[in-house]
Design an enzyme around this catalytic site. Structure first.
Site, PDB file in Angstrom:
ATOM      1  N   ASP A  20      45.261  40.308  38.246  1.00  0.00           N
ATOM      2  CA  ASP A  20      46.105  39.431  38.893  1.00  0.00           C
ATOM      3  C   ASP A  20      46.947  39.939  38.941  1.00  0.00           C
ATOM      4  O   ASP A  20      47.797  41.822  39.547  1.00  0.00           O
ATOM      5  CB  ASP A  20      47.173  39.007  38.274  1.00  0.00           C
ATOM      6  CG  ASP A  20      47.805  38.013  38.419  1.00  0.00           C
ATOM      7  OD1 ASP A  20      47.302  36.855  38.525  1.00  0.00           O
ATOM      8  OD2 ASP A  20      48.949  37.797  38.405  1.00  0.00           O
ATOM      9  N   LEU A  21      46.860  40.394  41.227  1.00  0.00           N
ATOM     10  CA  LEU A  21      48.336  40.948  42.035  1.00  0.00           C
ATOM     11  C   LEU A  21      49.646  40.616  41.454  1.00  0.00           C
ATOM     12  O   LEU A  21      49.975  38.687  42.124  1.00  0.00           O
ATOM     13  CB  LEU A  21      47.773  41.038  43.749  1.00  0.00           C
ATOM     14  CG  LEU A  21      46.126  40.990  43.557  1.00  0.00           C
ATOM     15  CD1 LEU A  21      45.637  41.109  45.331  1.00  0.00           C
ATOM     16  CD2 LEU A  21      46.280  42.806  43.709  1.00  0.00           C
ATOM     17  N   ASP A  63      44.738  35.364  43.242  1.00  0.00           N
ATOM     18  CA  ASP A  63      44.821  36.537  43.189  1.00  0.00           C
ATOM     19  C   ASP A  63      44.782  37.233  42.149  1.00  0.00           C
ATOM     20  O   ASP A  63      45.337  37.938  42.030  1.00  0.00           O
ATOM     21  CB  ASP A  63      46.891  36.973  43.737  1.00  0.00           C
ATOM     22  CG  ASP A  63      47.112  36.633  42.769  1.00  0.00           C
ATOM     23  OD1 ASP A  63      47.467  35.807  41.922  1.00  0.00           O
ATOM     24  OD2 ASP A  63      48.804  36.398  43.028  1.00  0.00           O
TER      25      ASP A  63
END
Length: 141
Positions: A20-21, A63
């Site tokens: 996960d960004l 993301d």
């Protein structure tokens, strides 16, 4: 979903990573969605280059990414892989001058486990990372 089944069937074991960004929303908010898409493409390209032949990189949406890795030689090798992934994403984000960090949650997968269980375990590990460091990895069991 079928990729997990296929990988476990072919290799007997593997590593399932959820990525996960963090703070990605700020890129879309500041620079627009086209810039955000450009960043996602660059990061996914960097992830593909980081992975071994036969491993799989998928964008889940938003993301978040999934990485399916064939047989990994224990926790130490899995940890090195997670560290390399984080380093590559940081390097890419630095080159693009965007404030992005990465949270990674990983679990081993093996034959006989329903894929939904592997996904749920990895998701729980990922959110433990996000609650504690927001920039790092954790490998579950």
């Amino acid at each position: 979903e079928r990729l997990i089944d296929r990988m476990v069937k072919e290799k007997g074991q593997g590593l399932f990573l959820l990525l996960d960004l963090n703070d990605f929303k700020s890129i879309n908010d500041t620079y627009g969605h086209l810039a955000g898409n450009h960043v996602l493409k660059r990061i996914s390209g960097r992830l593909r280059k980081t992975m071994r032949s036969g491993d799989v990189v998928c964008r889940m949406g938003g993301d978040e990414f999934v990485l399916l890795c064939g047989a990994v030689g224990g926790r130490a090798e899995a940890g090195h892989l997670a560290e390399r992934i984080i380093s590559e994403v940081k390097q890419e984000a630095g080159e693009l001058r965007h404030p992005v960090s990465l949270s990674v949650g990983g679990v081993p997968i093996s034959g006989g486990e329903p894929r939904e269980c592997a996904v749920a375990r990895a998701d729980a590990v990922l959110y433990t990372v996000k609650r504690t460091t927001k920039d790092g990895y954790l490998l579950g069991t």
